[in-house]
Design a protein around this motif. Structure first.
Motif, PDB file in Angstrom:
ATOM      1  N   ALA A  33      36.567  32.216  37.848  1.00  0.00           N
ATOM      2  CA  ALA A  33      36.405  33.676  37.720  1.00  0.00           C
ATOM      3  C   ALA A  33      36.493  34.112  36.266  1.00  0.00           C
ATOM      4  CB  ALA A  33      37.458  34.387  38.554  1.00  0.00           C
ATOM      5  N   ARG A  41      30.923  36.122  38.558  1.00  0.00           N
ATOM      6  CA  ARG A  41      32.348  36.411  38.396  1.00  0.00           C
ATOM      7  C   ARG A  41      32.861  37.177  39.619  1.00  0.00           C
ATOM      8  NH1 ARG A  41      34.604  39.088  33.029  1.00  0.00           N
ATOM      9  NH2 ARG A  41      34.717  36.900  32.437  1.00  0.00           N
ATOM     10  N   PHE A  45      35.722  35.861  42.078  1.00  0.00           N
ATOM     11  CA  PHE A  45      36.935  36.673  42.266  1.00  0.00           C
ATOM     12  C   PHE A  45      37.157  36.956  43.752  1.00  0.00           C
ATOM     13  CE2 PHE A  45      38.920  40.915  42.655  1.00  0.00           C
ATOM     14  CZ  PHE A  45      40.167  40.592  42.137  1.00  0.00           C
ATOM     15  N   THR A 100      34.157  44.107  37.621  1.00  0.00           N
ATOM     16  CA  THR A 100      34.422  42.850  36.909  1.00  0.00           C
ATOM     17  C   THR A 100      33.922  42.885  35.462  1.00  0.00           C
ATOM     18  OG1 THR A 100      32.422  41.978  37.930  1.00  0.00           O
ATOM     19  CG2 THR A 100      34.514  41.338  38.927  1.00  0.00           C
ATOM     20  N   LEU A 109      43.168  39.714  34.652  1.00  0.00           N
ATOM     21  CA  LEU A 109      43.012  38.501  35.459  1.00  0.00           C
ATOM     22  C   LEU A 109      43.783  37.332  34.832  1.00  0.00           C
ATOM     23  CD1 LEU A 109      41.480  37.223  37.912  1.00  0.00           C
ATOM     24  CD2 LEU A 109      39.695  36.565  36.289  1.00  0.00           C
TER      25      LEU A 109
END
Lengths: 193, 184
Positions: A33, A41, A45, A100, A109
């Motif tokens: 991710a 991504r 995720f 994202t 993250l």
């Protein structure tokens, strides 16, 4: 049978080995991710969210209660792990609400990754290894089976007695058939029902 | 978990999928997973109550759980539409278990009694399992399952077999003496 979400192989008979392997999978998904971009991504995720959710739920359901009973200071050890899990869940919830591509997404993250991997390390050192020492192989195998059941996904094939879902609709509920058969078997076996 | 051959997890996973599709969680993937986790616990407890022995489980797995046809009809066509996973899983849905799980999600007191009963089932294998996502959800769990835990919204499904669940659980435990004193 249900499709397996995660696990299998040599870890089938040991809940600690099974959960340690999932920790490794979580680490790999964090990396994926963090390094992917755009839709990939988001897709990585989403898989990470799913794995974290089913993994933590299975731990809470199967492993933490056993650790509370089996380990010296088990309550303290488990309560600390639950606190870490709640904090991670809060951060995960913030990420879940973000795009994202948001500039804050990646640093958040990465911070979550550090916290989750530290949590996993504490579990393995302070909880799992001691539980493994104090628990019979049979119980470890039963716990592994319980974790796999908790993580099972719905079957992708129809029940063998039904050729298709369409035919199943024609058949309708068989609850009464199960009940009648169960009652008949109990009577045959000398039960009172 | 039972050491026996009867594995209820296909029935449990499929019935969970039906409930979470019929009463979809708001928000992103995390909400969906949180809703699925507590629904799966409710369905597990319901399935273990409904089929407490390996023999019971073998019976329903052999005859078939019956499928989601009446449930699909009950909640409308949207839920019955094929999804990305196809529709084969619907044949593994158990209507009684879905109804009992809906009752448990909407009634915390009932859920507590049901967990106690379910842990006596052979499937629990004597393990000290906890189903706290069902019995003690936190705020994010409640938000994710706002529809599933709304008694009015799940009423059509819960009402199908609620009487059988109440019969299975027996009369509620009498209130403690202190409760009488407070009530007076």
């Amino acid at each position: 049978m249900a499709e397996r979400a995660h696990g299998g192989g040599a870890a089938d008979n040991d809940v600690v080995a099974l959960l340690k392997r999932q920790h490794q999978q979580i680490k790999e998904l964090f990396h994926e991710a963090e390094t992917a971009t755009g839709d990939r991504r988001r897709e990585a995720f989403n898989r990470l969210v799913k794995l974290l959710a089913v993994h933590e739920t299975a731990e809470e359901e199967v492993v933490h209660p056993a650790a509370r009973r089996a380990l010296e200071a088990g309550d303290r050890i488990v309560d600390e792990r639950l606190r870490e899990e709640r904090e991670a869940k809060d951060v995960l919830s913030r990420l879940d609400d973000m795009d994202t591509d948001d500039p804050d997404f990646l640093p958040t993250l990465q911070a979550l990754r550090d916290d989750v991997l530290a949590h996993a390390d504490s579990e393995e050192r302070l909880e799992f290894s001691r539980l493994q020492e104090k628990t019979s192989p049979r119980s470890l195998a039963m716990m592994a089976k319980a974790v796999r059941a908790a993580e099972a996904m719905a079957p992708t094939h129809p029940h063998p007695g039904v050729e298709s879902a369409t035919k199943n609709i024609l058949l309708g509920p068989v609850a009464s058939l199960v009940d009648r058969t169960r009652d008949a078997m109990r009577r045959t076996m000398g039960g009172k029902d | 978990m039972s050491a026996g051959p009867a594995d209820l997890s296909p029935l449990i996973a499929a019935t969970t999928r039906w409930l979470t599709r019929a009463y979809a969680a708001p928000g992103g993937p995390l909400g969906a997973e949180l809703a699925a986790a507590q629904t799966r616990q409710a369905v597990t407890v319901a399935a273990w109550l409904r089929y407490p022995t390996d023999l019971d489980a073998a019976l329903v797995l052999g005859l078939g759980p019956g499928g989601s046809a009446r449930l699909d009809w009950l909640v409308g066509a949207d839920c019955a539409a094929p999804d990305e996973a196809g529709d084969a899983w619907r044949t593994w849905v158990d209507e009684v278990v879905a109804s009992w799980a809906a009752c448990l999600l909407g009634d915390p007191a009932l859920a507590g009694a049901a967990v106690t009963g379910a842990l006596a089932a052979e499937h629990a294998g004597g393990l000290p399992l906890e189903f706290r996502r069902l019995t003690a959800p936190d705020d994010s769990d409640r938000r994710a399952a706002a529809l599933l835990r709304h008694p009015d919204l799940v009423a059509p499904v819960a009402a199908l077999h609620r009487d059988a669940l109440l019969e299975r659980l027996g009369p509620p435990a009498p209130p403690a003496a202190g409760d009488h004193a407070r009530a007076a």
